[in-house]
Design an enzyme around this catalytic site. Structure first.
Site, short mmCIF file in Angstrom:
data_model
loop_
_atom_site.label_atom_id
_atom_site.label_comp_id
_atom_site.label_asym_id
_atom_site.label_seq_id
_atom_site.Cartn_x
_atom_site.Cartn_y
_atom_site.Cartn_z
N THR A 272 20.53 -17.49 -28.49
CA THR A 272 21.05 -17.66 -29.84
C THR A 272 22.53 -17.32 -29.93
O THR A 272 23.28 -17.96 -30.68
CB THR A 272 20.26 -16.76 -30.81
OG1 THR A 272 18.89 -17.17 -30.81
CG2 THR A 272 20.81 -16.86 -32.22
N ASP B 45 16.58 -21.53 -21.92
CA ASP B 45 15.84 -21.09 -23.10
C ASP B 45 15.11 -19.81 -22.71
O ASP B 45 14.30 -19.80 -21.79
CB ASP B 45 14.83 -22.17 -23.52
CG ASP B 45 14.12 -21.82 -24.82
OD1 ASP B 45 13.97 -20.61 -25.10
OD2 ASP B 45 13.72 -22.73 -25.55
N SER B 46 15.38 -18.73 -23.42
CA SER B 46 14.82 -17.44 -23.01
C SER B 46 13.30 -17.42 -23.10
O SER B 46 12.64 -16.64 -22.41
CB SER B 46 15.39 -16.30 -23.87
OG SER B 46 14.94 -16.40 -25.20
N SER B 47 12.72 -18.26 -23.93
CA SER B 47 11.26 -18.27 -24.04
C SER B 47 10.59 -18.94 -22.84
O SER B 47 9.39 -18.81 -22.64
CB SER B 47 10.82 -18.98 -25.33
OG SER B 47 11.24 -20.34 -25.31
N THR C 75 16.96 -13.49 -26.90
CA THR C 75 16.28 -12.21 -27.13
C THR C 75 14.77 -12.25 -26.85
O THR C 75 14.17 -11.21 -26.64
CB THR C 75 16.49 -11.76 -28.59
OG1 THR C 75 15.95 -12.75 -29.49
CG2 THR C 75 17.96 -11.55 -28.89
N ASP C 76 14.16 -13.45 -26.84
CA ASP C 76 12.70 -13.50 -26.72
C ASP C 76 12.19 -12.82 -25.45
O ASP C 76 11.22 -12.07 -25.48
CB ASP C 76 12.21 -14.96 -26.75
CG ASP C 76 12.26 -15.55 -28.14
OD1 ASP C 76 12.42 -14.77 -29.10
OD2 ASP C 76 12.15 -16.78 -28.27
#
Length: 563
Positions: free
Chosen positions: A25, A100-102, A132-133
């Site tokens: 983000t 993408d952190s997820s 942050t995920d």
């Protein structure tokens, strides 16, 4: 990087920090389809902000971009003077594919670890921008992958993009830069909402609040206030081995699993997970202090015991936000007797990544993995007794007197006196500096007694701190013509700072053997091509995506090649 002082930090050479942008983000921008990753972070988000750019246009810096040692020039910026009267010079390196952190996994962790490894000798510290995920998982994984780490690695992100009017990204990134550039905290850390946490102790506690992370079982390593950053030096982990920096990269989380116990869970469900192809380890999230239902005829315990007999390592961590697994109740005692490892107060993220790390080590066995899961490797769990170092509680004159006494003892080669002083003052003194910015390790680098240097290294003395003249202990040892001291420092991971190389190369023309031992590329000097770099001039409108023409160079890191 300068040595931090408990009352004020002396001015010294500016730190060089590499910001690694993986995605998340923090670097996103608006689009018709919502927030999307934005490239050119240095130009669009940092250069226009006076807090990140003093307008001095410091020019380009080299960044190693692959395992072949290819270097490219990237534009850099310099911060205005901090409250410590120091500046941080930094550049931004963006991954070609923003992650993408997820969906990040061991492959993404490896990419981050290798980028740090390639640039380890070129930078004083590293800041990693991440979504942050899964940020807590990445922090934990890197804490184990980066072995014998001697420099700060700080991960951060944000709940709102930096390009948004109201955001937490600005404070999180600026705070990370200041900590990384001013304090020698040789750990993988997470900085968020003015707090610096040990990375493998942090967990995400909110999906929307700016205070998105917490460290329930370990107090912060540092807290930023309106006046300054207060570092809790007694909590900071320091290297205790004479080994150079290296990385372990072949983690594979497909070999491990995580299962949360719930009321009514059937032994067959657990058994099905434990019989998955290739499974070698399981993190079991249990009730309270490590309890799980026994079921009829203790069937659950039998399923777990059978799996352990097959060589699967099972680790129990608590579902509670804080607290520790301890077999104080009968159900927990039953699990312990079956061979389930008590994960004590580790987070789920730390337990899972630590298990992956240990299973990937050469010659690992279920027995060795189980043993090390219950032992603190990077401060990820609380042990009853830990070696700590801290700044003194006494008044300044007493501190100065003890540091001066240490200097005399080191200069005289008096090991007994050195040990006496450290016994009284503990290890905080190794992180302190005199009026010239020399730490006891700087002094020991030219001491007539090599054992004193070894003693300081084994007690956490940092080989990367520079004095006010910008000199490392390695440079001082080589300048003094002490090959044994140089060899011991190199064995401990020391390397010449980029600012020292030009002078070191001049010295190497007179004493090539000694300075080659210190890390100077003597052969390159003889060939006359050392330091010749062709590429862009590093102007900001050139972008920061690696579009500049580069130079194929070599990374002088003593550690073994990444696995």
């Amino acid at each position: 990087m300068t040595a931090p002082d408990y009352e004020s930090s002396l001015s010294g050479p500016e730190a060089r920090v590499l910001i690694i942008v993986t995605g998340g983000t923090i670097c996103m921008r608006r689009s018709p389809s919502g927030f999307v990753p934005a490239r050119g972070f240095l130009k669009s988000a940092l250069a226009p902000r006076p807090t990140f750019n003093d307008g001095s246009n410091p020019g380009p810096v080299e960044v190693v971009i692959n395992s072949e040692g290819e270097r490219r020039l990237y534009p850099s910026l310099r911060t205005p003077p901090s409250s410590y009267d120091g500046r941080v010079r930094y550049t931004v390196y963006e991954f070609e594919e923003l992650l993408d952190s997820s969906s990040i996994d061991a492959k993404g962790w490896t990419q981050i670890a290798r980028t740090i490894y390639w640039n380890y000798t070129l930078c004083d510290a590293f800041v990693v921008l991440h979504g942050t995920d899964s940020l807590a998982y990445t922090c934990s994984a890197l804490s184990f992958m980066l072995q014998n780490l001697g420099k700060p690695v700080i991960l951060t992100g944000s709940q709102a993009p930096m390009l948004e009017l109201q955001n937490d990204a600005t404070d999180n990134l600026l705070g990370s830069l200041i900590v990384a550039g001013h304090f020698m905290i040789p750990e993988v850390c997470l900085y968020f909402n003015y707090k610096l946490f040990r990375g493998n102790r942090a967990t995400k506690v909110s999906a929307s609040a700016f205070a998105a992370f917490d460290s329930p079982n370990a107090l912060p390593l540092a807290v930023t206030t309106a006046m300054r950053t207060q570092v809790a030096w007694e909590r900071v982990q320091k290297p205790r081995h004479i080994e150079h920096f290296s990385i372990q990269t072949n983690l594979d989380t497909t070999h491990v699993a995580c299962l949360r116990i719930f009321p009514g869970i059937q032994p067959q469900m657990v058994d099905a997970v434990l019989k998955l192809d290739g499974l070698r380890g399981l993190v079991l999230e249990t009730f309270g202090a490590g309890n799980a239902p026994g079921g009829q005829d203790n069937a659950m315990t039998k399923v777990l015991a059978d799996a352990i007999q097959r060589g699967i390592v099972i680790v129990s961590v608590t579902q509670c936000l804080s607290g520790s697994v301890s077999p104080v109740y009968a159900p927990g005692m039953t699990l312990s007797r079956a061979g389930v490892v008590a994960g004590q107060d580790m987070t789920t993220e730390a337990a899972l990544t630590k298990l992956s790390y240990l299973l990937a080590l050469p010659d690992s066995t279920p027995e060795s993995v189980a043993l090390h899961m219950a032992t603190s490797l990077r401060g990820e769990l609380t042990e009853q007794s830990q070696t700590v170092f801290r700044h003194p509680d006494g008044v300044l004159p007493e501190r100065v007197k003890n540091l001066a006494a240490m200097g005399y003892a080191v200069a005289q080669g008096n090991m007994e006196k050195v040990q006496d002083i450290m016994r009284v003052e503990q290890d905080w003194i190794l992180n302190d500096a005199d009026y010239s910015g020399n730490t006891p390790l700087h002094m020991a680098a030219t001491s007539p007694n090599l054992s004193i240097l070894r003693h300081f290294l084994l007690h956490g003395g940092s080989v990367h701190l520079r004095n006010r003249a910008g000199r490392t202990p390695l440079f001082l040892a080589a300048s003094a013509g002490l090959p044994d001291h140089v060899g011991l420092l190199r064995q401990s991971g020391a390397h010449l700072h980029a600012d020292e190389l030009p002078v070191a190369e001049l010295h190497a023309r007179q004493r090539p053997v000694l300075w080659e031992l210190a890390g100077v590329d003597v052969m390159g000097l003889k060939m006359g091509n050392k330091g010749k770099v062709e590429g862009s001039e590093g102007v900001l409108d050139g972008g920061s995506n690696g579009d500049e023409e580069g130079w194929n160079g070599r990374v002088d890191v003593l550690s073994r090649s990444p696995r």
